[in-house]
Motif scaffolding. Sequence first.
Motif, PDB file in Angstrom:
ATOM      1  N   UNK A  43      16.367 -26.021  38.914  1.00 42.62           N
ATOM      2  CA  UNK A  43      16.380 -25.858  40.304  1.00 42.62           C
ATOM      3  C   UNK A  43      17.777 -25.035  40.717  1.00 42.62           C
ATOM      4  N   UNK A  44      17.821 -23.713  40.388  1.00 43.76           N
ATOM      5  CA  UNK A  44      18.981 -22.739  40.869  1.00 43.76           C
ATOM      6  C   UNK A  44      20.022 -22.736  40.133  1.00 43.76           C
ATOM      7  N   UNK A  45      19.973 -23.102  38.902  1.00 42.44           N
ATOM      8  CA  UNK A  45      21.135 -22.978  37.954  1.00 42.44           C
ATOM      9  C   UNK A  45      21.367 -21.415  37.772  1.00 42.44           C
ATOM     10  N   UNK A  46      22.668 -21.089  37.886  1.00 45.04           N
ATOM     11  CA  UNK A  46      22.687 -19.522  37.783  1.00 45.04           C
ATOM     12  C   UNK A  46      24.269 -19.282  36.903  1.00 45.04           C
ATOM     13  N   UNK A  47      24.876 -20.153  36.770  1.00 46.82           N
ATOM     14  CA  UNK A  47      26.182 -19.939  36.023  1.00 46.82           C
ATOM     15  C   UNK A  47      26.602 -21.088  35.129  1.00 46.82           C
ATOM     16  N   UNK A  48      27.766 -20.990  34.375  1.00 47.47           N
ATOM     17  CA  UNK A  48      28.076 -21.977  33.453  1.00 47.47           C
ATOM     18  C   UNK A  48      28.509 -23.027  33.971  1.00 47.47           C
ATOM     19  N   UNK A  70      14.995 -17.127  36.705  1.00 45.38           N
ATOM     20  CA  UNK A  70      15.209 -15.732  37.053  1.00 45.38           C
ATOM     21  C   UNK A  70      16.637 -15.479  36.840  1.00 45.38           C
ATOM     22  N   UNK A  71      17.787 -16.540  37.061  1.00 43.08           N
ATOM     23  CA  UNK A  71      19.111 -16.254  36.877  1.00 43.08           C
ATOM     24  C   UNK A  71      19.579 -15.643  35.598  1.00 43.08           C
ATOM     25  N   UNK A  72      18.736 -16.308  34.630  1.00 45.65           N
ATOM     26  CA  UNK A  72      18.955 -15.917  33.184  1.00 45.65           C
ATOM     27  C   UNK A  72      18.331 -14.599  32.941  1.00 45.65           C
ATOM     28  N   UNK A  73      17.090 -14.341  33.089  1.00 40.12           N
ATOM     29  CA  UNK A  73      16.238 -13.266  33.000  1.00 40.12           C
ATOM     30  C   UNK A  73      16.482 -11.887  33.605  1.00 40.12           C
ATOM     31  N   UNK A 128      16.153  -2.256  25.961  1.00 42.33           N
ATOM     32  CA  UNK A 128      17.523  -2.528  26.417  1.00 42.33           C
ATOM     33  C   UNK A 128      17.555  -3.681  27.441  1.00 42.33           C
ATOM     34  N   UNK A 129      16.248  -4.072  28.010  1.00 40.19           N
ATOM     35  CA  UNK A 129      16.321  -5.195  28.804  1.00 40.19           C
ATOM     36  C   UNK A 129      16.499  -6.513  28.171  1.00 40.19           C
ATOM     37  N   UNK A 130      15.976  -6.515  26.923  1.00 42.68           N
ATOM     38  CA  UNK A 130      16.259  -7.622  25.844  1.00 42.68           C
ATOM     39  C   UNK A 130      17.860  -7.673  25.544  1.00 42.68           C
ATOM     40  N   UNK A 131      18.478  -6.460  25.285  1.00 46.64           N
ATOM     41  CA  UNK A 131      19.768  -6.328  24.664  1.00 46.64           C
ATOM     42  C   UNK A 131      20.448  -7.070  26.036  1.00 46.64           C
ATOM     43  N   UNK A 132      20.201  -6.566  27.222  1.00 51.65           N
ATOM     44  CA  UNK A 132      20.731  -7.054  28.378  1.00 51.65           C
ATOM     45  C   UNK A 132      20.858  -8.526  28.504  1.00 51.65           C
ATOM     46  N   UNK A 133      19.525  -9.189  28.139  1.00 52.44           N
ATOM     47  CA  UNK A 133      19.529 -10.633  28.339  1.00 52.44           C
ATOM     48  C   UNK A 133      20.173 -11.326  27.238  1.00 52.44           C
ATOM     49  N   UNK A 134      20.246 -10.786  26.000  1.00 51.01           N
ATOM     50  CA  UNK A 134      20.873 -11.134  24.808  1.00 51.01           C
ATOM     51  C   UNK A 134      22.424 -11.150  24.944  1.00 51.01           C
ATOM     52  N   UNK A 137      23.475 -13.818  27.508  1.00 50.97           N
ATOM     53  CA  UNK A 137      23.441 -15.188  27.174  1.00 50.97           C
ATOM     54  C   UNK A 137      24.512 -15.443  26.107  1.00 50.97           C
ATOM     55  N   UNK A 138      25.002 -14.567  25.525  1.00 51.24           N
ATOM     56  CA  UNK A 138      26.112 -14.571  24.769  1.00 51.24           C
ATOM     57  C   UNK A 138      27.591 -14.593  25.830  1.00 51.24           C
ATOM     58  N   UNK A 139      27.488 -14.150  27.086  1.00 51.70           N
ATOM     59  CA  UNK A 139      28.647 -14.295  27.572  1.00 51.70           C
ATOM     60  C   UNK A 139      28.443 -15.723  28.234  1.00 51.70           C
ATOM     61  N   UNK A 140      27.399 -16.159  28.747  1.00 55.41           N
ATOM     62  CA  UNK A 140      27.169 -17.522  29.261  1.00 55.41           C
ATOM     63  C   UNK A 140      27.488 -18.704  28.307  1.00 55.41           C
ATOM     64  N   UNK A 141      27.142 -18.501  27.017  1.00 50.63           N
ATOM     65  CA  UNK A 141      27.445 -19.281  25.912  1.00 50.63           C
ATOM     66  C   UNK A 141      29.136 -19.325  25.896  1.00 50.63           C
ATOM     67  N   UNK A 142      29.951 -18.347  25.760  1.00 48.56           N
ATOM     68  CA  UNK A 142      31.365 -18.442  25.889  1.00 48.56           C
ATOM     69  C   UNK A 142      31.620 -18.984  27.107  1.00 48.56           C
ATOM     70  N   UNK A 143      31.452 -18.797  28.278  1.00 53.17           N
ATOM     71  CA  UNK A 143      31.744 -19.287  29.332  1.00 53.17           C
ATOM     72  C   UNK A 143      31.588 -20.923  29.425  1.00 53.17           C
ATOM     73  N   UNK A 144      30.400 -21.157  28.947  1.00 56.03           N
ATOM     74  CA  UNK A 144      30.412 -22.802  28.784  1.00 56.03           C
ATOM     75  C   UNK A 144      31.457 -23.441  27.776  1.00 56.03           C
ATOM     76  N   UNK A 145      31.528 -22.703  26.563  1.00 59.33           N
ATOM     77  CA  UNK A 145      32.331 -23.334  25.703  1.00 59.33           C
ATOM     78  C   UNK A 145      33.764 -23.423  26.481  1.00 59.33           C
TER      79      UNK A 145
END
Length: 194
Positions: A43-48, A70-73, A128-134, A137-145
């Motif tokens: 429900x609207x999760x868009x950041x770490x 949508x926020x992730x993709x 490149x869209x897949x590279x952008x998503x990857x 996701x890596x940025x998101x992982x680092x932020x959550x950590x």
Amino acid sequence: MSPPWPMMNEWGIPTFYIESLAYRFAERLRERGIRVPDIAIAGGFADEANVFKGIAMGSPPYVKAVCMGRALMIPPGMVGKNIATWLESGEIPPRTVSKYGSSAEEIFVCYEELKERYPPGRMNEIPFGAIGIYTYAQKFRTGLQQIMAGTRNFSLKTVGRNDLMTLTEEAEAVSGIPYVMRAYRDAAEAILDS
């Protein structure tokens, strides 16, 4: 950015409220000795930070996943696709992209990481869209950590409701999570009184 359909904004129960209800219902089941099913919250999760809060609100250990659509993709996928279009056509990308470079290797932070994972020549098969998503996701992982480290949680299993506080008394009443002016107050007063 608003959702494309009014029902996404106007129907149903807001995420904070639905998760508060789900937590209360899960607690009631647990108290009665009934197995509580694993819960995935969306429900609207868009950041770490919001994902961290979603996990913490549903602990222990009911919320096992936070769903992001949508926020992730869409943003990273569309930006990646646009970068491919700009580079293939020879157009100069907007300054927000071109300041990082003029090739995929320079623009995508995780390009070299992916290049190491796949056999030579396979990178040109990855859109490149897949590279952008990857990359996102890596940025998101680092932020959550980083958020987890800041709260001294080095495993998702240790994230809990005690890592949160509410900013309004209404939010405290809805969620059962202490209001900021009461959170850890007893511990602080005990230190002051000792």
